[in-house]
Design an enzyme around this catalytic site. Structure first.
Site, PDB file in Angstrom:
ATOM      1  N   GLY A  13       0.622  -1.134   0.032  1.00 30.15           N
ATOM      2  CA  GLY A  13      -0.003   0.049   0.047  1.00 30.15           C
ATOM      3  C   GLY A  13       0.876   1.277  -0.106  1.00 30.15           C
ATOM      4  N   THR A  62      -9.244   0.205   1.178  1.00 26.98           N
ATOM      5  CA  THR A  62      -8.566   0.748  -0.186  1.00 26.98           C
ATOM      6  C   THR A  62      -7.730   2.202   0.159  1.00 26.98           C
ATOM      7  OG1 THR A  62     -10.798   1.772  -0.382  1.00 26.98           O
ATOM      8  CG2 THR A  62     -10.150  -0.323  -1.554  1.00 26.98           C
ATOM      9  N   GLY A 120       1.160  23.696   2.633  1.00 30.67           N
ATOM     10  CA  GLY A 120       0.708  22.690   3.910  1.00 30.67           C
ATOM     11  C   GLY A 120       1.957  22.262   4.679  1.00 30.67           C
ATOM     12  N   ALA A 134       6.163  18.950   6.695  1.00 30.56           N
ATOM     13  CA  ALA A 134       7.572  19.048   7.546  1.00 30.56           C
ATOM     14  C   ALA A 134       8.618  17.870   7.405  1.00 30.56           C
ATOM     15  CB  ALA A 134       7.149  18.825   8.999  1.00 30.56           C
ATOM     16  N   GLU A 169       1.510  28.106   4.404  1.00 30.86           N
ATOM     17  CA  GLU A 169       0.463  27.410   5.297  1.00 30.86           C
ATOM     18  C   GLU A 169      -0.743  28.191   5.700  1.00 30.86           C
ATOM     19  OE1 GLU A 169      -0.001  23.867   6.977  1.00 30.86           O
ATOM     20  OE2 GLU A 169      -1.835  25.212   7.914  1.00 30.86           O
ATOM     21  N   VAL A 205      -3.608  29.874  -0.375  1.00 30.47           N
ATOM     22  CA  VAL A 205      -3.082  29.683  -1.888  1.00 30.47           C
ATOM     23  C   VAL A 205      -4.209  29.960  -2.919  1.00 30.47           C
ATOM     24  CG1 VAL A 205      -2.021  28.093  -3.680  1.00 30.47           C
ATOM     25  CG2 VAL A 205      -0.994  28.188  -1.163  1.00 30.47           C
ATOM     26  N   HIS A 234      20.180   5.924  33.331  1.00 26.27           N
ATOM     27  CA  HIS A 234      20.971   6.929  32.953  1.00 26.27           C
ATOM     28  C   HIS A 234      22.208   6.617  32.320  1.00 26.27           C
ATOM     29  CE1 HIS A 234      22.851  10.955  33.656  1.00 26.27           C
ATOM     30  NE2 HIS A 234      23.800  10.336  34.144  1.00 26.27           N
TER      31      HIS A 234
HETATM   32  P1  FAD Z   1      -3.286   2.202   2.225  1.00 21.80           P
HETATM   33  O1  FAD Z   1      -1.922   1.818   2.611  1.00 21.80           O
HETATM   34  O2  FAD Z   1      -3.253   3.452   1.177  1.00 21.80           O
HETATM   35  O3  FAD Z   1      -3.161   0.672   1.060  1.00 21.80           O
HETATM   36  C1  FAD Z   1      -4.400   0.834   0.260  1.00 21.80           C
HETATM   37  C2  FAD Z   1      -4.228  -0.067  -0.741  1.00 21.80           C
HETATM   38  O4  FAD Z   1      -5.242  -0.452  -1.578  1.00 21.80           O
HETATM   39  C3  FAD Z   1      -3.309   0.237  -1.889  1.00 21.80           C
HETATM   40  O5  FAD Z   1      -2.160  -0.393  -1.973  1.00 21.80           O
HETATM   41  C4  FAD Z   1      -3.985   0.539  -3.154  1.00 21.80           C
HETATM   42  O6  FAD Z   1      -3.512   0.090  -4.329  1.00 21.80           O
HETATM   43  C5  FAD Z   1      -5.123  -0.680  -2.826  1.00 21.80           C
HETATM   44  N1  FAD Z   1      -6.232  -0.556  -3.692  1.00 21.80           N
HETATM   45  C6  FAD Z   1      -7.189   0.626  -3.589  1.00 21.80           C
HETATM   46  N2  FAD Z   1      -8.454   0.500  -4.351  1.00 21.80           N
HETATM   47  C7  FAD Z   1      -8.136  -0.776  -4.680  1.00 21.80           C
HETATM   48  C8  FAD Z   1      -9.135  -1.667  -5.461  1.00 21.80           C
HETATM   49  N3  FAD Z   1     -10.285  -1.285  -5.864  1.00 21.80           N
HETATM   50  N4  FAD Z   1      -8.558  -2.631  -5.843  1.00 21.80           N
HETATM   51  C9  FAD Z   1      -7.655  -3.292  -5.355  1.00 21.80           C
HETATM   52  N5  FAD Z   1      -6.543  -2.716  -4.565  1.00 21.80           N
HETATM   53  C10 FAD Z   1      -7.073  -1.240  -4.443  1.00 21.80           C
HETATM   54  N6  FAD Z   1       1.539   6.563   8.612  1.00 21.80           N
HETATM   55  C11 FAD Z   1       2.137   6.349   9.851  1.00 21.80           C
HETATM   56  O7  FAD Z   1       1.657   5.918  10.640  1.00 21.80           O
HETATM   57  N7  FAD Z   1       3.845   6.609   9.877  1.00 21.80           N
HETATM   58  C12 FAD Z   1       4.424   7.238   8.918  1.00 21.80           C
HETATM   59  O8  FAD Z   1       5.574   7.440   9.214  1.00 21.80           O
HETATM   60  C13 FAD Z   1       3.686   7.706   7.705  1.00 21.80           C
HETATM   61  N8  FAD Z   1       4.329   8.199   6.740  1.00 21.80           N
HETATM   62  C14 FAD Z   1       3.737   8.525   5.676  1.00 21.80           C
HETATM   63  C15 FAD Z   1       4.409   9.295   4.631  1.00 21.80           C
HETATM   64  C16 FAD Z   1       4.014   9.636   3.301  1.00 21.80           C
HETATM   65  C17 FAD Z   1       4.386  10.394   2.410  1.00 21.80           C
HETATM   66  C18 FAD Z   1       2.507   9.373   3.254  1.00 21.80           C
HETATM   67  C19 FAD Z   1       1.685   9.557   1.896  1.00 21.80           C
HETATM   68  C20 FAD Z   1       1.680   8.607   4.146  1.00 21.80           C
HETATM   69  C21 FAD Z   1       2.423   8.127   5.443  1.00 21.80           C
HETATM   70  N9  FAD Z   1       1.713   7.509   6.551  1.00 21.80           N
HETATM   71  C22 FAD Z   1       2.499   7.304   7.601  1.00 21.80           C
HETATM   72  C23 FAD Z   1       0.362   7.064   6.327  1.00 21.80           C
HETATM   73  C24 FAD Z   1       0.025   5.889   5.869  1.00 21.80           C
HETATM   74  O9  FAD Z   1       0.638   5.623   4.766  1.00 21.80           O
HETATM   75  C25 FAD Z   1      -1.417   5.375   5.993  1.00 21.80           C
HETATM   76  O10 FAD Z   1      -1.955   5.983   7.042  1.00 21.80           O
HETATM   77  C26 FAD Z   1      -1.566   3.903   5.564  1.00 21.80           C
HETATM   78  O11 FAD Z   1      -0.934   3.504   4.269  1.00 21.80           O
HETATM   79  C27 FAD Z   1      -3.059   3.597   5.555  1.00 21.80           C
HETATM   80  O12 FAD Z   1      -3.071   2.345   5.440  1.00 21.80           O
HETATM   81  P2  FAD Z   1      -4.334   1.592   4.582  1.00 21.80           P
HETATM   82  O13 FAD Z   1      -3.928   0.139   4.715  1.00 21.80           O
HETATM   83  O14 FAD Z   1      -5.479   1.975   5.016  1.00 21.80           O
HETATM   84  O15 FAD Z   1      -4.171   2.094   3.148  1.00 21.80           O
HETATM   85  P1  NAD Z   2      -1.857  17.254   7.224  1.00 23.40           P
HETATM   86  O1  NAD Z   2      -3.268  17.117   7.614  1.00 23.40           O
HETATM   87  O2  NAD Z   2      -0.726  16.429   8.243  1.00 23.40           O
HETATM   88  O3  NAD Z   2      -1.275  18.671   7.033  1.00 23.40           O
HETATM   89  C1  NAD Z   2      -1.848  19.460   6.002  1.00 23.40           C
HETATM   90  C2  NAD Z   2      -1.816  20.843   6.269  1.00 23.40           C
HETATM   91  O4  NAD Z   2      -1.937  21.712   5.136  1.00 23.40           O
HETATM   92  C3  NAD Z   2      -2.345  21.237   7.425  1.00 23.40           C
HETATM   93  O5  NAD Z   2      -1.453  21.989   8.419  1.00 23.40           O
HETATM   94  C4  NAD Z   2      -3.342  22.358   6.804  1.00 23.40           C
HETATM   95  O6  NAD Z   2      -3.409  23.575   7.608  1.00 23.40           O
HETATM   96  C5  NAD Z   2      -2.710  22.752   5.593  1.00 23.40           C
HETATM   97  N1  NAD Z   2      -3.620  23.247   4.512  1.00 23.40           N
HETATM   98  C6  NAD Z   2      -4.788  22.548   4.108  1.00 23.40           C
HETATM   99  N2  NAD Z   2      -5.279  23.220   3.098  1.00 23.40           N
HETATM  100  C7  NAD Z   2      -4.207  24.329   2.795  1.00 23.40           C
HETATM  101  C8  NAD Z   2      -4.315  25.155   1.676  1.00 23.40           C
HETATM  102  N3  NAD Z   2      -5.324  25.264   0.720  1.00 23.40           N
HETATM  103  N4  NAD Z   2      -3.325  26.211   1.771  1.00 23.40           N
HETATM  104  C9  NAD Z   2      -2.256  25.761   2.528  1.00 23.40           C
HETATM  105  N5  NAD Z   2      -2.178  25.113   3.605  1.00 23.40           N
HETATM  106  C10 NAD Z   2      -3.300  24.176   3.602  1.00 23.40           C
HETATM  107  O7  NAD Z   2      -1.576  16.281   5.868  1.00 23.40           O
HETATM  108  P2  NAD Z   2      -0.378  15.814   4.978  1.00 23.40           P
HETATM  109  O8  NAD Z   2       0.815  16.448   5.744  1.00 23.40           O
HETATM  110  O9  NAD Z   2      -0.808  16.077   3.494  1.00 23.40           O
HETATM  111  O10 NAD Z   2      -0.400  14.383   5.420  1.00 23.40           O
HETATM  112  C11 NAD Z   2      -1.478  13.332   5.079  1.00 23.40           C
HETATM  113  C12 NAD Z   2      -1.713  12.226   5.940  1.00 23.40           C
HETATM  114  O11 NAD Z   2      -0.731  11.434   5.791  1.00 23.40           O
HETATM  115  C13 NAD Z   2      -1.952  12.684   7.500  1.00 23.40           C
HETATM  116  O12 NAD Z   2      -3.133  12.583   7.843  1.00 23.40           O
HETATM  117  C14 NAD Z   2      -0.840  12.196   8.172  1.00 23.40           C
HETATM  118  O13 NAD Z   2      -1.495  11.618   9.322  1.00 23.40           O
HETATM  119  C15 NAD Z   2      -0.566  11.082   7.191  1.00 23.40           C
HETATM  120  N6  NAD Z   2       1.240  10.789   7.345  1.00 23.40           N
HETATM  121  C16 NAD Z   2       1.620  10.598   8.573  1.00 23.40           C
HETATM  122  C17 NAD Z   2       3.017  10.533   8.781  1.00 23.40           C
HETATM  123  C18 NAD Z   2       3.587  10.114   9.964  1.00 23.40           C
HETATM  124  O14 NAD Z   2       2.989   9.367  10.784  1.00 23.40           O
HETATM  125  N7  NAD Z   2       4.847  10.615  10.267  1.00 23.40           N
HETATM  126  C19 NAD Z   2       3.699  11.272   7.721  1.00 23.40           C
HETATM  127  C20 NAD Z   2       3.282  11.628   6.426  1.00 23.40           C
HETATM  128  C21 NAD Z   2       1.920  11.438   6.314  1.00 23.40           C
END
Ligand code: FAD
Ligand code: NAD
Length: 466
Positions: free
Chosen positions: A39, A143, A180, A186, A203, A237, A444
């Protein structure tokens, strides 16, 4: 083929659900539209972003901190393509790991796009144009989500990008404008700022990571500013344009003043939306609200009883470990067990340096709810361990009930905060008081001593080292 459980999506929600279903004796299939398992989290999320965060951190330390530790190097160079190649290797290794786990647990993996035919039948459209139908007594929708992009942002995947493209750029941006300043902004903003790009954050809210405790955002901004980043807060924006070799961002601040920023790349990281496109939910009448699949809080069932939904596609934090918990929860619910998830104690982590990690309530939430609370903080700079390593930025803030001393929230910014938050989660699961933690021996010198000291500070202002 008739299965007990069919899981759609192989992210951390889906693949964990499939494994737990198999452990419980269910004949299970998992459908994934991509050829790689894991995923968003594994392929374009958690893991690749952490690989690049670690590589860029090594580079930054080599350039800026090795000398103070008495290490002399020649000219240090960052090779972005090598970092991205390494990241690809890390992802591949873990893709293979999940494939292995599917085999080990005798789960049938079906590659292709799944969609509902009826409440028990899923059609799988395969890459080669063929189709297969399978049936399941129970279906789990896992999904996931996709980046949110607004039409005026003119997303083109080349210069106007999301996290997916930011994880595989071919060149180092000269000036990356990040829309954002949340978690993705970040983290990926830090990667490129460390590697030498100028990074400007735009932001909407009044600070970084605005959903977390305000103290964390303020401290994080100070640290990211040290990387040379600039910030426009309270700024909305209205247009992003690709001008060829440049991108132009047009925005408006809270006083209505027009802001124009020119960069060479623009990362849009304004949140993610649940992904149910073409799943044909209409065929079975599964209810959604603003794209999210609606679920029963006690069972994670949709309004169609044999169809469940978990992870990013339902309400709650979009986090991998939250999706995993829900995967196990649904499998056990189908098995007739009564599992439980404490949503208040799902930790949130931002993997910048210093890291930010939190669990429970923020100070703003406690104030808004009118809860009588007390607060204790301890700075990293007063820690022996932090001074020894040179990682002195940050603090631990503990919020406890004013009357009972029960810990209500812990917010950490500092080295290894991601690992430290585990102690807070465990303590809060057992409803510990601040004094309970402050009476537990902490090795410690460790960073975790800051947790004990902050709890002492929250107890009766009894911190020893400040
Ligand atoms: P997903 O991981 O999105 O998986 C869904 C899967 O379903 C995908 O593989 C997709 O291809 C498949 N799929 C969708 N529709 C269909 C369909 N119709 N048929 C077949 N397959 C389908 N979370 C953290 O906890 N820690 C982090 O450090 C972190 N870092 C992140 C960094 C980034 C850049 C991003 C974008 C996200 C990050 N997240 C992090 C968030 C995390 O990735 C998601 O919360 C997590 O992947 C959600 O899991 P999920 O199983 O719900 O869905
Ligand atoms: P986010 O919700 O963390 O941050 C989005 C930011 O964009 C917010 O601060 C919001 O105020 C700002 N924003 C929204 N609309 C805007 C606009 N029109 N103009 C300017 N700023 C705007 O979302 P993200 O950073 O895109 O991450 C998406 C999801 O992925 C999050 O829910 C997060 O939990 C998950 N994620 C988790 C991790 C982790 O756990 N370390 C890392 C990456 C992503």
């Amino acid at each position: 083929m008739q299965y007990d459980v069919v899981v759609i999506g192989s992210g951390p929600g889906g693949y964990v659900a499939a494994i737990r279903c198999s452990q419980l004796g269910f004949k299970t299939a998992i459908i994934e539209k991509y050829n790689a398992m894991g995923g968003t989290c594994l392929n374009v999320g958690c893991i690749p972003s952490k690989a690049l965060l670690d590589s860029s951190e090594h580079y930054y330390n080599a350039v800026h901190h090795f000398e103070e530790h008495g290490i002399t190097t020649g000219k240090v160079k960052a090779d972005l393509s090598k970092m991205i190649e390494r990241k690809g290797g890390v992802v591949k290794k873990m893709n293979d790991g999940i494939t292995y786990l599917m085999k080990k647990n005798k789960i049938d993996v079906k590659n292709g796009f799944g969609s509902f035919v009826d409440k028990n039948t899923i059609k799988i459209a395969k890459e080669d144009g063929s189709e297969e139908q399978i049936t399941g007594k129970n279906i789990i929708i896992a999904t996931g989500s996709k980046p949110t992009i607004l039409p005026f942002m003119n997303y083109d995947k080349t210069r106007i990008i999301t996290s997916t493209e930011a994880l595989k750029l071919q060149e180092l941006p000269k000036h990356l404008v990040v829309i954002g300043a949340g978690v993705i902004g970040a983290e990926l903003g830090s990667v490129y700022a460390r590697l030498g790009s100028k990074v400007t954050f735009v932001e909407f809210a009044d600070g970084m990571i605005p959903t977390m405790d305000k103290t964390m955002g303020k401290e994080l901004q100070k640290s990211i500013k040290k990387l040379g980043a600039e910030f426009y807060f309270n700024t909305k924006v209205s247009l992003i344009e690709n001008l060829g070799k440049e991108v132009k961002i047009t925005a408006e601040d809270k006083d209505g003043k027009k802001v124009e920023i020119l960069g060479d790349y623009c990362l849009v990281s304004i949140g993610r939306r649940p992904y149910v496109d073409n799943l044909n939910l209409e065929a079975v009448g599964v209810a959604t609200e603003r794209g999210k699949v609606l679920v029963n809080e006690h069972t994670l069932q949709t309004n169609v009883p044999n169809i469940y939904a978990i992870g990013d596609v339902v309400r709650g934090a979009m986090l991998a470990h939250k999706a995993e918990e829900e995967g196990v929860f649904v499998a056990e619910t189908i098995a007739g067990q009564k599992p439980h998830i404490n949503y208040n104690l799902i930790p949130g982590v931002v993997y910048t340096w210093p890291e930010v990690a939190a669990v429970g309530k923020t100070e703003e939430e406690l104030k808004a709810a009118g809860v009588a609370y007390k607060s204790g903080s301890f700075p990293f700079k007063a820690l022996g361990r932090a001074t020894a390593s040179g990682d002195v930025d940050g603090l631990v803030k503990v919020l406890a009930d004013k009357n009972t001393d029960e810990i209500l929230g812990v917010h950490i910014i500092g080295a290894r905060a991601a690992d430290m938050i585990g102690e807070a989660v465990t303590a809060m699961e057992f409803r510990a008081s601040a004094e309970d933690i402050s009476r537990i021996s902490h090795a410690h010198p460790t960073y975790l001593e800051a947790m004990k000291e902050a709890c002492l500070a929250a107890t009766e202002n009894r911190a020893i080292h400040s």
